[in-house]
Scaffold this motif. Structure first.
Motif, PDB file in Angstrom:
ATOM      1  N   HIS A  57      84.051  46.171  26.468  1.00 18.30           N
ATOM      2  CA  HIS A  57      85.349  45.493  26.440  1.00 18.30           C
ATOM      3  C   HIS A  57      86.294  46.200  25.494  1.00 18.30           C
ATOM      4  N   TRP A  58      87.531  46.207  25.824  1.00 20.23           N
ATOM      5  CA  TRP A  58      88.537  46.600  24.832  1.00 20.23           C
ATOM      6  C   TRP A  58      89.691  45.633  24.942  1.00 20.23           C
ATOM      7  N   ARG A  59      90.283  45.418  23.824  1.00 18.55           N
ATOM      8  CA  ARG A  59      91.320  44.410  23.698  1.00 18.55           C
ATOM      9  C   ARG A  59      92.681  45.100  23.738  1.00 18.55           C
TER      10      ARG A  59
ATOM     11  N   PRO B 281      96.811  50.574  23.510  1.00 16.74           N
ATOM     12  CA  PRO B 281      96.348  50.691  24.894  1.00 16.74           C
ATOM     13  C   PRO B 281      96.242  52.149  25.329  1.00 16.74           C
ATOM     14  N   PRO B 282      95.373  52.453  26.299  1.00 21.00           N
ATOM     15  CA  PRO B 282      95.204  53.847  26.736  1.00 21.00           C
ATOM     16  C   PRO B 282      96.376  54.389  27.555  1.00 21.00           C
ATOM     17  N   THR B 283      97.340  53.548  27.870  1.00 21.93           N
ATOM     18  CA  THR B 283      98.490  54.002  28.655  1.00 21.93           C
ATOM     19  C   THR B 283      99.264  55.087  27.895  1.00 21.93           C
ATOM     20  N   GLY B 284      99.165  56.290  28.395  1.00 21.71           N
ATOM     21  CA  GLY B 284      99.781  57.437  27.722  1.00 21.71           C
ATOM     22  C   GLY B 284      98.718  58.414  27.258  1.00 21.71           C
ATOM     23  N   GLY B 285      97.479  57.962  27.203  1.00 19.15           N
ATOM     24  CA  GLY B 285      96.390  58.877  26.829  1.00 19.15           C
ATOM     25  C   GLY B 285      96.536  59.432  25.427  1.00 19.15           C
ATOM     26  N   LEU B 286      96.981  58.586  24.486  1.00 19.65           N
ATOM     27  CA  LEU B 286      97.259  59.099  23.142  1.00 19.65           C
ATOM     28  C   LEU B 286      96.184  58.751  22.113  1.00 19.65           C
ATOM     29  N   GLY B 287      95.186  57.945  22.505  1.00 21.16           N
ATOM     30  CA  GLY B 287      94.197  57.480  21.525  1.00 21.16           C
ATOM     31  C   GLY B 287      93.342  58.605  20.988  1.00 21.16           C
ATOM     32  N   MET B 288      92.686  59.323  21.876  1.00 23.19           N
ATOM     33  CA  MET B 288      91.829  60.419  21.429  1.00 23.19           C
ATOM     34  C   MET B 288      92.677  61.559  20.869  1.00 23.19           C
ATOM     35  N   ASN B 289      93.860  61.772  21.499  1.00 23.42           N
ATOM     36  CA  ASN B 289      94.776  62.788  20.971  1.00 23.42           C
ATOM     37  C   ASN B 289      95.100  62.516  19.502  1.00 23.42           C
ATOM     38  N   SER B 290      95.435  61.256  19.221  1.00 27.12           N
ATOM     39  CA  SER B 290      95.794  60.918  17.831  1.00 27.12           C
ATOM     40  C   SER B 290      94.583  61.079  16.920  1.00 27.12           C
ATOM     41  N   ALA B 291      93.406  60.711  17.441  1.00 26.66           N
ATOM     42  CA  ALA B 291      92.184  60.799  16.627  1.00 26.66           C
ATOM     43  C   ALA B 291      91.907  62.257  16.255  1.00 26.66           C
ATOM     44  N   ILE B 292      92.017  63.136  17.233  1.00 24.51           N
ATOM     45  CA  ILE B 292      91.745  64.554  16.972  1.00 24.51           C
ATOM     46  C   ILE B 292      92.817  65.121  16.028  1.00 24.51           C
TER      47      ILE B 292
ATOM     48  N   LEU C 112      90.279  56.852   6.723  1.00 21.63           N
ATOM     49  CA  LEU C 112      90.233  56.315   8.080  1.00 21.63           C
ATOM     50  C   LEU C 112      90.822  57.345   9.040  1.00 21.63           C
ATOM     51  N   VAL C 113      90.116  57.575  10.151  1.00 27.15           N
ATOM     52  CA  VAL C 113      90.637  58.459  11.207  1.00 27.15           C
ATOM     53  C   VAL C 113      90.416  57.781  12.552  1.00 27.15           C
ATOM     54  N   GLY C 114      91.161  58.214  13.540  1.00 30.49           N
ATOM     55  CA  GLY C 114      90.946  57.742  14.915  1.00 30.49           C
ATOM     56  C   GLY C 114      91.139  56.243  15.056  1.00 30.49           C
ATOM     57  N   ASP C 115      90.310  55.648  15.933  1.00 35.08           N
ATOM     58  CA  ASP C 115      90.479  54.226  16.227  1.00 35.08           C
ATOM     59  C   ASP C 115      90.248  53.339  15.009  1.00 35.08           C
ATOM     60  N   ALA C 116      89.589  53.845  13.996  1.00 35.41           N
ATOM     61  CA  ALA C 116      89.426  53.050  12.771  1.00 35.41           C
ATOM     62  C   ALA C 116      90.777  52.880  12.075  1.00 35.41           C
TER      63      ALA C 116
HETATM   64  C1  FAD Z   1      89.740  52.444  28.955  1.00 38.14           C
HETATM   65  C2  FAD Z   1      90.149  53.484  27.937  1.00 38.14           C
HETATM   66  C3  FAD Z   1      90.777  54.665  28.364  1.00 38.14           C
HETATM   67  C4  FAD Z   1      91.184  55.616  27.441  1.00 38.14           C
HETATM   68  N1  FAD Z   1      91.811  56.759  27.874  1.00 38.14           N
HETATM   69  C5  FAD Z   1      92.219  57.694  26.982  1.00 38.14           C
HETATM   70  C6  FAD Z   1      92.871  58.891  27.403  1.00 38.14           C
HETATM   71  O1  FAD Z   1      93.093  59.116  28.602  1.00 38.14           O
HETATM   72  N2  FAD Z   1      93.259  59.793  26.471  1.00 38.14           N
HETATM   73  C7  FAD Z   1      93.055  59.589  25.135  1.00 38.14           C
HETATM   74  O2  FAD Z   1      93.434  60.440  24.315  1.00 38.14           O
HETATM   75  N3  FAD Z   1      92.424  58.464  24.697  1.00 38.14           N
HETATM   76  C8  FAD Z   1      92.008  57.510  25.576  1.00 38.14           C
HETATM   77  N4  FAD Z   1      91.371  56.367  25.146  1.00 38.14           N
HETATM   78  C9  FAD Z   1      91.207  56.154  23.690  1.00 38.14           C
HETATM   79  C10 FAD Z   1      90.015  56.921  23.134  1.00 38.14           C
HETATM   80  O3  FAD Z   1      88.841  56.647  23.879  1.00 38.14           O
HETATM   81  C11 FAD Z   1      89.813  56.507  21.675  1.00 38.14           C
HETATM   82  O4  FAD Z   1      91.043  56.561  20.991  1.00 38.14           O
HETATM   83  C12 FAD Z   1      88.819  57.438  20.994  1.00 38.14           C
HETATM   84  O5  FAD Z   1      87.560  57.327  21.613  1.00 38.14           O
HETATM   85  C13 FAD Z   1      88.706  57.135  19.506  1.00 38.14           C
HETATM   86  O6  FAD Z   1      87.723  57.981  18.954  1.00 38.14           O
HETATM   87  P1  FAD Z   1      87.012  57.579  17.625  1.00 38.14           P
HETATM   88  O7  FAD Z   1      86.039  58.681  17.350  1.00 38.14           O
HETATM   89  O8  FAD Z   1      88.018  57.239  16.583  1.00 38.14           O
HETATM   90  O9  FAD Z   1      86.249  56.210  17.925  1.00 38.14           O
HETATM   91  P2  FAD Z   1      85.078  55.956  18.982  1.00 38.14           P
HETATM   92  O10 FAD Z   1      85.184  56.843  20.171  1.00 38.14           O
HETATM   93  O11 FAD Z   1      85.066  54.464  19.183  1.00 38.14           O
HETATM   94  O12 FAD Z   1      83.779  56.402  18.196  1.00 38.14           O
HETATM   95  C14 FAD Z   1      83.222  55.618  17.165  1.00 38.14           C
HETATM   96  C15 FAD Z   1      81.719  55.758  17.264  1.00 38.14           C
HETATM   97  O13 FAD Z   1      81.129  55.143  16.126  1.00 38.14           O
HETATM   98  C16 FAD Z   1      80.000  54.427  16.550  1.00 38.14           C
HETATM   99  N5  FAD Z   1      79.735  53.390  15.551  1.00 38.14           N
HETATM  100  C17 FAD Z   1      80.396  52.230  15.352  1.00 38.14           C
HETATM  101  N6  FAD Z   1      79.857  51.562  14.326  1.00 38.14           N
HETATM  102  C18 FAD Z   1      78.866  52.314  13.846  1.00 38.14           C
HETATM  103  C19 FAD Z   1      77.934  52.164  12.773  1.00 38.14           C
HETATM  104  N7  FAD Z   1      77.966  51.104  11.995  1.00 38.14           N
HETATM  105  N8  FAD Z   1      77.039  53.141  12.567  1.00 38.14           N
HETATM  106  C20 FAD Z   1      77.015  54.244  13.345  1.00 38.14           C
HETATM  107  N9  FAD Z   1      77.870  54.448  14.379  1.00 38.14           N
HETATM  108  C21 FAD Z   1      78.771  53.494  14.618  1.00 38.14           C
HETATM  109  C22 FAD Z   1      80.382  53.882  17.914  1.00 38.14           C
HETATM  110  O14 FAD Z   1      79.229  53.553  18.679  1.00 38.14           O
HETATM  111  C23 FAD Z   1      81.147  55.061  18.495  1.00 38.14           C
HETATM  112  O15 FAD Z   1      80.315  55.965  19.177  1.00 38.14           O
HETATM  113  C24 FAD Z   1      90.963  55.389  26.050  1.00 38.14           C
HETATM  114  C25 FAD Z   1      90.320  54.210  25.626  1.00 38.14           C
HETATM  115  C26 FAD Z   1      89.935  53.270  26.549  1.00 38.14           C
HETATM  116  C27 FAD Z   1      89.248  52.022  26.053  1.00 38.14           C
END
Ligand code: FAD
Length: 354
Positions: free
Chosen positions: A54-56, A81-92, A72-76
């Motif tokens: 699930h994602w909110r 929302p993924p609309t625009g595909g910026l989540g992973m881009n911003s994280a990297i 803090l980096v990335g989704d932390a």
């Molecule tokens: C439906 C959907 C579509 C998306 N499409 C795109 C897109 O097209 N382009 C784009 O750029 N982004 C997209 N995103 C966003 C992108 O997936 C996220 O922004 C990105 O994955 C964030 O990376 P992250 O490493 O910060 O976090 P995550 O990918 O969430 O990685 C965190 C990791 O930490 C692990 N973890 C959590 N707690 C613990 C713990 N206590 N101990 C050890 N490990 C732990 C988790 O299991 C996870 O593997 C999309 C997201 C969704 C939901």
């Protein structure tokens, strides 16, 4: 998602569906399988659920990116929302920004103040990306509205509303124009070059010079290439003994890179004198190691043949000099010692929070 094969032969797929956060049915395999079958129109399709995640839908941004030794980096740090595909881009982008700074501090090449610039530089980027991602999401509704669709319509009424799109005459004309306008607006999500590669740091580990003026530009779609401090080094093809290479790739060496021109000898000597670990000097121009076909690089770098452009290990421009200076060694040494040049452009508390 692959499985035995990719593309049409794949036997593992993702199926996305929307629900209200409190709907218990979303955790139910049988319910989900029913939705998959209904969507595909295959009542007896055999489906095995591997995982339901699930994602909110939200747009959230951490107030601070650093807590002592924790960054803090990335989704932390930001989720939207993924609309625009910026989540992973911003994280990297976050990690690209932070890792060379951490390496420099751990190697005692910079002091802790360099790390302050991480939040200064990256949080404004995430704020803009979060807002635009949410706006992109809501724009989906504008196409539905232009089509005349809404959740309370019966399927028959919905098809009738869509059918008007193909009608001759003023009703059809008006609907086509409205849908075209909404689709064009929506298309900005897929033309967001400035969000993707044009993000610029206005304060942080850089030495600002003549301010880049973005007024009048569409901050989502209009990317303007240039070597202003804070910008990502612009792309230009260079030629090295017949081999074509991009300035962007030359600046991806994991260390500082100093681009100089045909009259750059004093900068070359300065770089040798300061002996900064990994600093590479790239001379570009007629008779230099790299030639620049046409005048694109000269225009992009924004400095003369005696000038210099210093690019950080994350490919963002740190500083540049228009031309010759009295003390190139002292000037370059001060520019590269970003720890003493960390500028606070805006106090973070002044950033809008939402
Ligand atoms: C439906 C959907 C579509 C998306 N499409 C795109 C897109 O097209 N382009 C784009 O750029 N982004 C997209 N995103 C966003 C992108 O997936 C996220 O922004 C990105 O994955 C964030 O990376 P992250 O490493 O910060 O976090 P995550 O990918 O969430 O990685 C965190 C990791 O930490 C692990 N973890 C959590 N707690 C613990 C713990 N206590 N101990 C050890 N490990 C732990 C988790 O299991 C996870 O593997 C999309 C997201 C969704 C939901």
């Amino acid at each position: 998602m692959g499985g035995a094969d990719w593309g049409q032969g794949a036997d593992e797929w993702v199926f996305s569906l929307a629900a209200t956060p409190d709907d218990p049915a979303t955790f139910d395999d049988e319910y989900t399988i029913g939705r998959v079958r209904a969507a595909l129109g295959i009542d007896d399709l055999e489906v095995r659920v591997h995982q339901i995640s699930h994602w909110r839908l939200e747009s959230v941004l951490a107030d601070r990116y650093r807590f002592g030794r924790v960054f803090l980096v990335g989704d932390a740090a930001h989720r939207h929302p993924p609309t625009g595909g910026l989540g992973m881009n911003s994280a990297i982008g976050d990690v690209h920004n932070l890792c060379w700074k951490l390496a420099a501090v751990l190697a005692s090449e910079a002091n802790d103040s360099l790390l302050i610039s991480y939040e200064q530089e990256r949080r404004p980027v995430a704020l803009r990306n979060s807002k635009q991602s949410l706006a992109n999401f809501y724009q989906h509704g504008e196409i539905d509205a232009a089509l005349g669709l809404s959740a309370d319509l019966s399927p028959a009424a919905g098809w009738e509303a869509v059918g008007e799109l193909f009608a001759e005459g003023p009703v059809g004309d008006a609907k086509r124009e409205a849908v075209g306008r909404a689709a064009d607006d929506k298309g900005r999500e897929f033309r967001a070059q400035n969000l993707e590669i044009g993000y610029t740091y206005t304060g942080g580990a850089l030495v600002a010079d003549a301010a880049f003026d973005p007024s009048g530009l569409d901050e989502v779609c209009e990317y303007v290439a240039g070597a202003w401090p804070g910008h990502r080094v612009p792309h230009a093809w260079l030629d090295r003994r017949g081999e074509q290479v991009s300035t962007v790739d030359l600046a991806a060496r994991g260390s500082f890179v100093l681009f100089v021109g045909t009259e750059g000898d004093p900068w070359v000597a300065a770089a040798e004198a300061i002996d900064h670990p990994g600093l590479a000097v790239i001379a570009v121009g007629r008779g230099c190691a790299y030639e620049a076909p046409g005048d694109r690089w000269a225009a992009l770098r924004g400095v003369g043949p005696a000038g210099a452009v210093l690019v950080r290990p994350d490919q963002h421009v740190a500083w540049r000099s228009e031309g010759r200076v009295d003390d190139p060694t002292g000037t370059l040494s001060a520019a590269i010692a970003l720890r003493t040049r960390t500028t606070r452009c805006r106090l973070l508390s002044e950033e809008p929070r939402d």
